[in-house]
Design a protein around this motif. Sequence first.
Motif, PDB file in Angstrom:
ATOM      1  N   MET A   1       0.844  -1.202   0.000  1.00  0.00           N
ATOM      2  CA  MET A   1       0.000   0.000   0.000  1.00  0.00           C
ATOM      3  C   MET A   1       0.876   1.249   0.000  1.00  0.00           C
ATOM      4  SD  MET A   1      -2.965   1.086   2.716  1.00  0.00           S
ATOM      5  CE  MET A   1      -4.026  -0.257   2.197  1.00  0.00           C
ATOM      6  N   GLN A   2       0.528   2.231  -0.800  1.00  0.00           N
ATOM      7  CA  GLN A   2       1.303   3.455  -0.901  1.00  0.00           C
ATOM      8  C   GLN A   2       1.184   4.277   0.378  1.00  0.00           C
ATOM      9  OE1 GLN A   2       0.192   5.940  -4.147  1.00  0.00           O
ATOM     10  NE2 GLN A   2       1.844   7.416  -3.830  1.00  0.00           N
ATOM     11  N   GLN A   3       2.343   4.781   0.848  1.00  0.00           N
ATOM     12  CA  GLN A   3       2.333   5.612   2.046  1.00  0.00           C
ATOM     13  C   GLN A   3       1.843   7.012   1.692  1.00  0.00           C
ATOM     14  OE1 GLN A   3       6.431   5.130   3.356  1.00  0.00           O
ATOM     15  NE2 GLN A   3       5.784   3.791   4.997  1.00  0.00           N
ATOM     16  N   THR A   4       0.841   7.469   2.402  1.00  0.00           N
ATOM     17  CA  THR A   4       0.264   8.789   2.129  1.00  0.00           C
ATOM     18  C   THR A   4       0.387   9.731   3.326  1.00  0.00           C
ATOM     19  OG1 THR A   4      -1.918   8.007   2.826  1.00  0.00           O
ATOM     20  CG2 THR A   4      -1.386   7.846   0.477  1.00  0.00           C
ATOM     21  N   LEU A   5       0.785   9.208   4.483  1.00  0.00           N
ATOM     22  CA  LEU A   5       0.945  10.014   5.690  1.00  0.00           C
ATOM     23  C   LEU A   5       2.379   9.907   6.192  1.00  0.00           C
ATOM     24  CD1 LEU A   5      -2.317   8.972   7.577  1.00  0.00           C
ATOM     25  CD2 LEU A   5      -1.913  11.174   6.460  1.00  0.00           C
ATOM     26  N   ASP A   6       2.883  11.002   6.734  1.00  0.00           N
ATOM     27  CA  ASP A   6       4.197  10.954   7.365  1.00  0.00           C
ATOM     28  C   ASP A   6       4.108  10.366   8.767  1.00  0.00           C
ATOM     29  OD1 ASP A   6       5.819  12.305   5.295  1.00  0.00           O
ATOM     30  OD2 ASP A   6       4.569  14.038   5.771  1.00  0.00           O
ATOM     31  N   ILE A   7       3.108  10.796   9.502  1.00  0.00           N
ATOM     32  CA  ILE A   7       3.010  10.430  10.916  1.00  0.00           C
ATOM     33  C   ILE A   7       1.560  10.134  11.278  1.00  0.00           C
ATOM     34  CG2 ILE A   7       3.451  11.180  13.303  1.00  0.00           C
ATOM     35  CD1 ILE A   7       5.316  13.366  12.014  1.00  0.00           C
ATOM     36  N   ILE A   8       1.370   9.108  12.085  1.00  0.00           N
ATOM     37  CA  ILE A   8       0.087   8.882  12.751  1.00  0.00           C
ATOM     38  C   ILE A   8       0.348   8.905  14.249  1.00  0.00           C
ATOM     39  CG2 ILE A   8      -1.742   7.218  13.255  1.00  0.00           C
ATOM     40  CD1 ILE A   8      -1.457   6.178  10.403  1.00  0.00           C
ATOM     41  N   THR A   9      -0.359   9.745  14.970  1.00  0.00           N
ATOM     42  CA  THR A   9      -0.256   9.735  16.426  1.00  0.00           C
ATOM     43  C   THR A   9      -1.523   9.116  17.012  1.00  0.00           C
ATOM     44  OG1 THR A   9      -1.260  11.901  16.933  1.00  0.00           O
ATOM     45  CG2 THR A   9       1.053  11.897  16.274  1.00  0.00           C
ATOM     46  N   VAL A  10      -1.352   8.484  18.164  1.00  0.00           N
ATOM     47  CA  VAL A  10      -2.460   7.831  18.859  1.00  0.00           C
ATOM     48  C   VAL A  10      -2.654   8.535  20.186  1.00  0.00           C
ATOM     49  CG1 VAL A  10      -3.404   5.640  19.659  1.00  0.00           C
ATOM     50  CG2 VAL A  10      -1.672   5.655  17.846  1.00  0.00           C
ATOM     51  N   GLY A  11      -3.885   8.909  20.516  1.00  0.00           N
ATOM     52  CA  GLY A  11      -4.012   9.601  21.781  1.00  0.00           C
ATOM     53  C   GLY A  11      -5.413   9.986  22.180  1.00  0.00           C
ATOM     54  N   GLU A  12      -5.493  11.073  22.918  1.00  0.00           N
ATOM     55  CA  GLU A  12      -6.768  11.584  23.397  1.00  0.00           C
ATOM     56  C   GLU A  12      -6.858  13.067  23.095  1.00  0.00           C
ATOM     57  OE1 GLU A  12      -7.361  11.925  27.621  1.00  0.00           O
ATOM     58  OE2 GLU A  12      -5.233  12.190  27.992  1.00  0.00           O
ATOM     59  N   SER A  13      -8.049  13.514  22.826  1.00  0.00           N
ATOM     60  CA  SER A  13      -8.293  14.939  22.631  1.00  0.00           C
ATOM     61  C   SER A  13      -8.901  15.502  23.910  1.00  0.00           C
ATOM     62  CB  SER A  13      -9.241  15.154  21.455  1.00  0.00           C
ATOM     63  OG  SER A  13     -10.418  14.378  21.622  1.00  0.00           O
ATOM     64  N   LEU A  14      -8.373  16.630  24.325  1.00  0.00           N
ATOM     65  CA  LEU A  14      -8.850  17.292  25.528  1.00  0.00           C
ATOM     66  C   LEU A  14      -9.249  18.730  25.194  1.00  0.00           C
ATOM     67  CD1 LEU A  14      -5.969  16.180  27.917  1.00  0.00           C
ATOM     68  CD2 LEU A  14      -8.320  15.376  28.052  1.00  0.00           C
ATOM     69  N   SER A 264       8.786  15.586  11.935  1.00  0.00           N
ATOM     70  CA  SER A 264       8.450  16.140  10.631  1.00  0.00           C
ATOM     71  C   SER A 264       9.690  16.294   9.762  1.00  0.00           C
ATOM     72  CB  SER A 264       7.749  17.490  10.791  1.00  0.00           C
ATOM     73  OG  SER A 264       7.467  18.063   9.534  1.00  0.00           O
ATOM     74  N   LYS A 265      10.745  16.835  10.327  1.00  0.00           N
ATOM     75  CA  LYS A 265      11.983  17.028   9.573  1.00  0.00           C
ATOM     76  C   LYS A 265      12.734  15.710   9.380  1.00  0.00           C
ATOM     77  CE  LYS A 265      11.609  21.336   8.739  1.00  0.00           C
ATOM     78  NZ  LYS A 265      11.406  21.772   7.350  1.00  0.00           N
ATOM     79  N   TYR A 266      12.830  14.940  10.428  1.00  0.00           N
ATOM     80  CA  TYR A 266      13.619  13.706  10.403  1.00  0.00           C
ATOM     81  C   TYR A 266      13.070  12.715   9.375  1.00  0.00           C
ATOM     82  CZ  TYR A 266      16.148   9.690  12.361  1.00  0.00           C
ATOM     83  OH  TYR A 266      16.958   8.603  12.540  1.00  0.00           O
ATOM     84  N   LEU A 267      11.775  12.618   9.285  1.00  0.00           N
ATOM     85  CA  LEU A 267      11.155  11.680   8.354  1.00  0.00           C
ATOM     86  C   LEU A 267      11.282  12.123   6.902  1.00  0.00           C
ATOM     87  CD1 LEU A 267       7.928  10.935  10.387  1.00  0.00           C
ATOM     88  CD2 LEU A 267       9.719   9.289   9.839  1.00  0.00           C
ATOM     89  N   ASN A 268      11.669  13.357   6.714  1.00  0.00           N
ATOM     90  CA  ASN A 268      11.846  13.872   5.358  1.00  0.00           C
ATOM     91  C   ASN A 268      13.313  14.095   5.020  1.00  0.00           C
ATOM     92  OD1 ASN A 268       9.095  14.439   3.961  1.00  0.00           O
ATOM     93  ND2 ASN A 268       8.791  15.025   6.095  1.00  0.00           N
ATOM     94  N   GLY A 269      14.178  13.314   5.675  1.00  0.00           N
ATOM     95  CA  GLY A 269      15.577  13.242   5.283  1.00  0.00           C
ATOM     96  C   GLY A 269      16.528  14.211   5.947  1.00  0.00           C
ATOM     97  N   ILE A 270      16.050  15.015   6.881  1.00  0.00           N
ATOM     98  CA  ILE A 270      16.932  15.934   7.604  1.00  0.00           C
ATOM     99  C   ILE A 270      17.618  15.161   8.735  1.00  0.00           C
ATOM    100  CG2 ILE A 270      17.081  18.104   8.859  1.00  0.00           C
ATOM    101  CD1 ILE A 270      16.181  18.343   5.925  1.00  0.00           C
ATOM    102  N   ASN A 271      18.931  15.390   8.935  1.00  0.00           N
ATOM    103  CA  ASN A 271      19.628  14.644   9.983  1.00  0.00           C
ATOM    104  C   ASN A 271      19.125  15.029  11.374  1.00  0.00           C
ATOM    105  OD1 ASN A 271      21.092  16.969  10.966  1.00  0.00           O
ATOM    106  ND2 ASN A 271      22.617  16.675   9.352  1.00  0.00           N
ATOM    107  N   ALA A 272      19.474  14.200  12.345  1.00  0.00           N
ATOM    108  CA  ALA A 272      18.933  14.367  13.702  1.00  0.00           C
ATOM    109  C   ALA A 272      19.303  15.711  14.308  1.00  0.00           C
ATOM    110  CB  ALA A 272      19.409  13.227  14.592  1.00  0.00           C
ATOM    111  N   LEU A 273      20.541  16.167  14.096  1.00  0.00           N
ATOM    112  CA  LEU A 273      20.974  17.438  14.676  1.00  0.00           C
ATOM    113  C   LEU A 273      20.149  18.602  14.137  1.00  0.00           C
ATOM    114  CD1 LEU A 273      22.864  19.181  16.362  1.00  0.00           C
ATOM    115  CD2 LEU A 273      24.472  19.166  14.436  1.00  0.00           C
TER     116      LEU A 273
END
Length: 311
Positions: A1-14, A264-273
């Motif tokens: 399946m083609q990846q269409t999202l960079d990040i999925i977070t799991v949680g609660e809305s307050l 956001s940056k790390y997943l798009n190829g920017i180094n950790a620093l």
Amino acid sequence: MQQTLDIITVGESLIELSSASSLKSSECFNKNYGGDSLVTAIAALRSGSKVGYITKVGDDTFGEYLLSAWKSEGLDSASVKLTKGQNGVYFVGHNNNTREYQYYRQKTAASTLNIDDIDFDYIKCAKSVYATGFVQSLSLSVRESILEIFKFAKENGILTAYDPNCQKYDTGRDEALENFNLISEYLDILFIESKDAEQLFETTSINMLITRLCDLGIKTVVIKDKDTGITIYENNDTVNIPPILTEMIDATGVSNAFNGAFLSKYLNGINALNSGKFANALCLLQMQNVGAVKSIPYKKDVEEYCEKIYG
């Protein structure tokens, strides 16, 4: 399946009700929304990523507001389920430069999230998944759901990221450590504040902490400390981003926003620093305004400020 999202977070809305004065004396509150993994999601989104969110929203008077706000923001809510029940609320006050919090998050709609609510085909659409120990503490069914999501992600080559996020929310050490141990073997990136590290692992030594976490197979460790700055370990190398003194009006949600901006940056190829520098710049701007989500700046402003302070 083609990846269409960079990040999925799991949680609660307050629902966030905030005031510039103390909770005891406040008569008026500003309404917005928050929740630790939700702040991470919005920070990543405003940093330029495509972000999805997994939770359950109650059909009380705030439910429609939440769904409408996320749609306007551009947050992918395909796996958000509307159900009978109430949404959690927290109050934020400010008293002599100290933040005051009061949470009401028991028996909320978000706490009923269970494994049957998870669409694993949706998970396959993402480069990464993210959750926190604070969210795990909602209920046993939420904790089980996060475990299964992280297992699935690991098996399918999807990066996993996690923040224990326990100290400031008074999660007991035993519960916080149990939450961490449950998913530690599936973790790629760990974000942790130094106070959480001290509570969980009973050490103030960054070197000892890194050694222990690396022994567990965690590839990237990001340690956040207000006095020493950001320490990042990856590929047998440790770098530090020193703290920068700046005006602080409100630090609500700042640590969570850092995680989203970094990913956001790390997943798009920017180094950790450089990902850490961008995330730190976002937080410095965020602290100059009020509110966990309302104060999160957008990519262009962060890039300009990052260039200004780091060159």
